[in-house]
Design a protein around this motif. Structure first.
Motif, short mmCIF file in Angstrom:
data_model
loop_
_atom_site.label_atom_id
_atom_site.label_comp_id
_atom_site.label_asym_id
_atom_site.label_seq_id
_atom_site.Cartn_x
_atom_site.Cartn_y
_atom_site.Cartn_z
N PRO A 23 0.82 -1.21 0.00
CA PRO A 23 0.00 0.00 0.00
C PRO A 23 0.85 1.26 0.00
O PRO A 23 1.83 1.37 0.74
CB PRO A 23 -0.79 -0.13 1.31
CG PRO A 23 -0.92 -1.60 1.51
CD PRO A 23 0.40 -2.15 1.06
N VAL A 65 -0.42 2.30 -5.13
CA VAL A 65 -1.28 1.24 -4.62
C VAL A 65 -2.16 1.84 -3.52
O VAL A 65 -1.68 2.59 -2.67
CB VAL A 65 -0.45 0.08 -4.04
CG1 VAL A 65 -1.36 -1.02 -3.50
CG2 VAL A 65 0.49 -0.48 -5.11
N PHE A 66 -3.45 1.53 -3.56
CA PHE A 66 -4.37 2.12 -2.59
C PHE A 66 -4.00 1.73 -1.17
O PHE A 66 -3.50 0.63 -0.91
CB PHE A 66 -5.81 1.72 -2.90
CG PHE A 66 -6.27 0.44 -2.24
CD1 PHE A 66 -7.21 0.45 -1.24
CD2 PHE A 66 -5.74 -0.79 -2.65
CE1 PHE A 66 -7.63 -0.72 -0.64
CE2 PHE A 66 -6.16 -1.97 -2.05
CZ PHE A 66 -7.11 -1.94 -1.04
N VAL A 67 -4.23 2.65 -0.25
CA VAL A 67 -3.93 2.43 1.16
C VAL A 67 -5.25 2.30 1.93
O VAL A 67 -5.95 3.29 2.13
CB VAL A 67 -3.11 3.59 1.76
CG1 VAL A 67 -2.79 3.33 3.23
CG2 VAL A 67 -1.83 3.81 0.95
#
Length: 210
Positions: A23, A65-67
């Motif tokens: 992430p 990348v999504f967190v």
């Protein structure tokens, strides 16, 4: 979507879902074009698709990348539990050896890679383990829903200073217990063990302990 774009999308997606990409990690077009062996346009198209699916975020022209926050972690775990545990609970017959084989293989590969310290490879085997459980249910509709849900593995704590989980040995033991229950045809026990495995992982990621 072109063949190259599809290739780029699949490689990026697998890396994100298996936690090979963590992430917040930046996804550079040039770097990934070289790693995937495709052009930058293909990477750009793959990233756009992943952005639409919520697996990456975009800010100031950069993709990451999504967190997930704690609520997102709970939602992901809930959906994974509904699909994976449901796949087991609705089994009405003992699994055939060829249906059990991919699950057993993924569990063994995970344990072996953990023992060798190959955490990136272990994460890929972990993803295969969970996917193999749903596949074994023999329900193509369920499998399509599962695959399209884009459920990432949760290996990073949710905190101001995110850190990778160090629970590989524990997860390997949990995998083995689930496999044993499936081999014995005890689907109720297998479902309970899988639920405990998922909930334990959720608590660890959110910071509520193992």
């Amino acid at each position: 979507m072109s063949f190259q774009s599809e290739t780029a999308y699949k490689k990026l997606r697998e890396a994100i879902l298996s936690a090979a990409l963590l992430p917040g990690e930046h996804l550079g077009e040039i770097e990934w074009a070289e790693r995937a062996g495709v052009g930058r346009f293909a990477i750009r198209e793959g990233l756009k698709r992943l952005h639409g699916e919520g697996l990456v975020t975009r800010a100031r022209g950069k993709y990451r990348v999504f967190v997930p926050d704690a609520e997102a972690i709970r939602e992901i775990t809930h959906l994974r539990a509904v699909l994976e545990i449901g796949a087991i609970r609705f089994l009405h017959r003992k699994l055939k050896p060829k249906e059990l084989a991919p699950i057993r293989k993924a569990a063994k590969e995970y344990a072996a890679l953990v023992k060798k310290g190959y955490q990136a490879g272990a994460r890929e085997a972990d993803l295969q383990f969970h996917s193999a459980i749903v596949t074994a249910a023999g329900n193509p509709r369920l499998l399509r829903v599962y695959e399209s849900s884009n459920l990432p593995l949760l290996h990073i704590t949710v905190s101001r200073k995110p850190e990778p989980l160090d629970d590989f040995d524990l997860a390997a033991a949990e995998h083995t217990s689930i496999v044993t229950a499936l081999e014995q045809g005890d689907f109720g026990l297998a479902a309970e063990l899988l639920e405990a495995h998922l909930r334990r992982g959720e608590r660890a990621v959110i910071g509520e302990g193992l």
